[in-house]
Design a protein around this motif. Sequence first.
Motif, PDB file in Angstrom:
ATOM      1  N   GLU A 283       0.858  -1.178   0.000  1.00  0.00           N
ATOM      2  CA  GLU A 283       0.000   0.000   0.000  1.00  0.00           C
ATOM      3  C   GLU A 283       0.903   1.238   0.000  1.00  0.00           C
ATOM      4  N   PRO A 284       0.594   2.229  -0.850  1.00  0.00           N
ATOM      5  CA  PRO A 284       1.429   3.425  -0.901  1.00  0.00           C
ATOM      6  C   PRO A 284       1.075   4.441   0.185  1.00  0.00           C
ATOM      7  N   ILE A 285       1.978   5.379   0.389  1.00  0.00           N
ATOM      8  CA  ILE A 285       1.738   6.571   1.210  1.00  0.00           C
ATOM      9  C   ILE A 285       2.122   7.783   0.371  1.00  0.00           C
ATOM     10  N   VAL A 286       1.269   8.779   0.348  1.00  0.00           N
ATOM     11  CA  VAL A 286       1.527  10.011  -0.397  1.00  0.00           C
ATOM     12  C   VAL A 286       1.645  11.161   0.604  1.00  0.00           C
ATOM     13  N   THR A 287       2.651  11.991   0.423  1.00  0.00           N
ATOM     14  CA  THR A 287       2.848  13.176   1.257  1.00  0.00           C
ATOM     15  C   THR A 287       2.818  14.408   0.362  1.00  0.00           C
ATOM     16  N   VAL A 288       1.974  15.360   0.718  1.00  0.00           N
ATOM     17  CA  VAL A 288       1.851  16.610  -0.038  1.00  0.00           C
ATOM     18  C   VAL A 288       2.392  17.745   0.821  1.00  0.00           C
ATOM     19  N   LEU A 289       3.407  18.436   0.310  1.00  0.00           N
ATOM     20  CA  LEU A 289       4.007  19.558   1.024  1.00  0.00           C
ATOM     21  C   LEU A 289       3.460  20.864   0.455  1.00  0.00           C
ATOM     22  N   LEU A 290       2.832  21.652   1.328  1.00  0.00           N
ATOM     23  CA  LEU A 290       2.314  22.968   0.955  1.00  0.00           C
ATOM     24  C   LEU A 290       3.018  24.033   1.775  1.00  0.00           C
ATOM     25  N   HIS A 291       3.105  25.241   1.212  1.00  0.00           N
ATOM     26  CA  HIS A 291       3.667  26.368   1.958  1.00  0.00           C
ATOM     27  C   HIS A 291       2.688  27.530   1.928  1.00  0.00           C
ATOM     28  N   ALA A 292       2.461  28.116   3.108  1.00  0.00           N
ATOM     29  CA  ALA A 292       1.607  29.293   3.221  1.00  0.00           C
ATOM     30  C   ALA A 292       2.282  30.270   4.168  1.00  0.00           C
ATOM     31  N   SER A 293       2.620  31.445   3.689  1.00  0.00           N
ATOM     32  CA  SER A 293       3.301  32.434   4.519  1.00  0.00           C
ATOM     33  C   SER A 293       2.469  32.730   5.760  1.00  0.00           C
ATOM     34  N   GLY A 294       3.132  32.679   6.923  1.00  0.00           N
ATOM     35  CA  GLY A 294       2.456  32.975   8.179  1.00  0.00           C
ATOM     36  C   GLY A 294       1.655  31.835   8.752  1.00  0.00           C
ATOM     37  N   ALA A 295       1.646  30.687   8.104  1.00  0.00           N
ATOM     38  CA  ALA A 295       0.848  29.556   8.598  1.00  0.00           C
ATOM     39  C   ALA A 295       1.441  29.000   9.886  1.00  0.00           C
ATOM     40  N   ARG A 296       0.571  28.754  10.847  1.00  0.00           N
ATOM     41  CA  ARG A 296       0.977  28.103  12.099  1.00  0.00           C
ATOM     42  C   ARG A 296      -0.233  27.370  12.661  1.00  0.00           C
ATOM     43  N   LEU A 297      -0.076  26.065  12.895  1.00  0.00           N
ATOM     44  CA  LEU A 297      -1.176  25.253  13.382  1.00  0.00           C
ATOM     45  C   LEU A 297      -1.251  25.314  14.910  1.00  0.00           C
ATOM     46  N   PRO A 298      -2.407  24.980  15.489  1.00  0.00           N
ATOM     47  CA  PRO A 298      -2.521  24.968  16.947  1.00  0.00           C
ATOM     48  C   PRO A 298      -1.613  23.947  17.623  1.00  0.00           C
ATOM     49  N   ALA A 299      -1.184  22.936  16.894  1.00  0.00           N
ATOM     50  CA  ALA A 299      -0.278  21.911  17.411  1.00  0.00           C
ATOM     51  C   ALA A 299       0.593  21.436  16.258  1.00  0.00           C
ATOM     52  N   PRO A 300       1.754  20.828  16.557  1.00  0.00           N
ATOM     53  CA  PRO A 300       2.633  20.378  15.468  1.00  0.00           C
ATOM     54  C   PRO A 300       1.993  19.324  14.573  1.00  0.00           C
ATOM     55  N   MET A 301       1.013  18.580  15.103  1.00  0.00           N
ATOM     56  CA  MET A 301       0.332  17.540  14.327  1.00  0.00           C
ATOM     57  C   MET A 301      -1.159  17.651  14.580  1.00  0.00           C
ATOM     58  N   LEU A 302      -1.934  17.683  13.511  1.00  0.00           N
ATOM     59  CA  LEU A 302      -3.390  17.744  13.621  1.00  0.00           C
ATOM     60  C   LEU A 302      -4.023  16.630  12.812  1.00  0.00           C
ATOM     61  N   ALA A 303      -5.169  16.167  13.284  1.00  0.00           N
ATOM     62  CA  ALA A 303      -5.976  15.233  12.516  1.00  0.00           C
ATOM     63  C   ALA A 303      -6.860  16.012  11.552  1.00  0.00           C
ATOM     64  N   LEU A 304      -7.156  15.396  10.420  1.00  0.00           N
ATOM     65  CA  LEU A 304      -8.012  16.004   9.406  1.00  0.00           C
ATOM     66  C   LEU A 304      -9.222  15.115   9.164  1.00  0.00           C
ATOM     67  N   ASP A 305     -10.268  15.707   8.633  1.00  0.00           N
ATOM     68  CA  ASP A 305     -11.448  14.947   8.263  1.00  0.00           C
ATOM     69  C   ASP A 305     -11.236  14.426   6.848  1.00  0.00           C
ATOM     70  N   ALA A 306     -10.839  13.164   6.750  1.00  0.00           N
ATOM     71  CA  ALA A 306     -10.526  12.562   5.452  1.00  0.00           C
ATOM     72  C   ALA A 306     -11.778  11.944   4.858  1.00  0.00           C
ATOM     73  N   ARG A 307     -12.108  12.362   3.651  1.00  0.00           N
ATOM     74  CA  ARG A 307     -13.303  11.844   2.970  1.00  0.00           C
ATOM     75  C   ARG A 307     -12.951  11.496   1.524  1.00  0.00           C
ATOM     76  N   ASP A 308     -12.205  10.429   1.356  1.00  0.00           N
ATOM     77  CA  ASP A 308     -11.870   9.895   0.039  1.00  0.00           C
ATOM     78  C   ASP A 308     -11.227  10.953  -0.849  1.00  0.00           C
ATOM     79  N   ALA A 309     -11.693  11.049  -2.105  1.00  0.00           N
ATOM     80  CA  ALA A 309     -11.032  11.895  -3.094  1.00  0.00           C
ATOM     81  C   ALA A 309     -11.166  13.378  -2.787  1.00  0.00           C
ATOM     82  N   VAL A 310     -12.239  13.778  -2.122  1.00  0.00           N
ATOM     83  CA  VAL A 310     -12.470  15.203  -1.878  1.00  0.00           C
ATOM     84  C   VAL A 310     -11.495  15.740  -0.844  1.00  0.00           C
ATOM     85  N   SER A 311     -11.279  14.994   0.238  1.00  0.00           N
ATOM     86  CA  SER A 311     -10.369  15.405   1.314  1.00  0.00           C
ATOM     87  C   SER A 311      -9.538  14.188   1.698  1.00  0.00           C
TER      88      SER A 311
END
Length: 448
Positions: A283-311
């Motif tokens: 099974e593969p794993i895909v990692t997508v790296l994005l950059h957004a100036s000024g971006a900072r998350l509430p924690a170093p790691m967050l869970a996302l709502d994954a919904r197949d192809a859309v998210s």
Amino acid sequence: MTSALRVAIVGGGWAGLAAAVEASALGHQVTLAEMAPSLGGRARRLPASVDGLALDNGQHILIGAYSATLSLLRTVGVDERTVLQRRPLTLIDAQGHGLSLPRGPALPGFVRGVLSARGWSLRERMALLCTTGGWLLRGFRCDERLTVADLTASLPATLRRALIEPLCVAALNTPAQQASAQVFLRVLRDALFAGPGASDLLLPRVDLGALWPDAAATWLRTRDAVLHTGRRVNAIAPDTGGWQVDGERFDRVVLACSAVEAARLAAPHAPAWAELAAALRYEPIVTVLLHASGARLPAPMLALDARDAVSPAQYVFDLGQLRDPAREPGATGTLAFVISGAADAVVRGLDATAEAVRLQATAQLGRCLPSEPRLLRVLSEKRATFLCTPGLRRPGGSIAPGLLAAGDYIDGPYPATLEGAMRAGQAAAQALPPTKLPHEPPASRSGP
């Protein structure tokens, strides 16, 4: 005790390096051959950086229960506090909804974490406690034919989608509908209920090369180990009391390469073992790296709502909170989105997947992204891990007399994880005959 053996290790990933370090520590003479130009295998630093940020082939995490990994890091002189950020297990989204465990004893901490979880109803929290309590009473054992989806079918749909499914795919890299429930329970037992600190997240502060392969290679060279990169082993053959590796004789050989390569090399000598290794699916794993100036998350790691192809992404990591911005300024504002169990994402195409992740980031991270995110890189590890399905038969660590195997795919209690690889490497080295180490005092003599 025996004199030092000449040990050949084929493969310089985490398992091969673990085998090399353990064998060298036991007093043997190690020669390691890695076919790639660098060490690290499927958890490695990539040659090129972006904006001064060292890139890995994927985002990896460790947990406090990884005893073999932490022990080997200490052996080669790596300070955990320098290379890993230790945090209590926190699986929350950008709104703070989800599970966050407090520090302290495991079982009371889990109960407190569930009861205080935000975004779940009281009914959902009690259902999770009752279900996990049942697993605990049964010793975290179940019918080996069950999938994780079967095991958790009675839980509310919200919990399955928000906790079980992303946790399963993160731990086993296998969707819940296909994943082995027994292996999933073993991971939960060791991670959540093995004692204080076992469930802690250990997030790398450095690139994967600096985390283990670089230090292991330096340590091995100081002990006269021979390390070759860019060298593929073509064939092995039994020799009297040992093995030939491309014509060079060794007393023992450890195949710590991929299951595909190990099956190729072992097939003439142990066809049944090779057949098991070659039959594994991936099974593969895909990692997508994005950059957004000024971006900072509430924690170093967050869970996302994954919904197949859309998210498609299940987790996001804020590299600006993990890496040293003084040393790697490109880390600030860089977010790594991870898609485990990514077979469908690969089929859809990496460009389409990256755009879906960018839209997912904008929709789910909200004010954490003060500017429009731009794509930096899409990374795909097509054979990231084997599919960990119910009743899967995995090859063992012994192939033939004097021929051993090490890798995250070797039969054992864990799925394909860094800890599984390190344990397999250690086990292969510990199966070698013991040798008298040079620093050991001579045996005492009796009599005058």
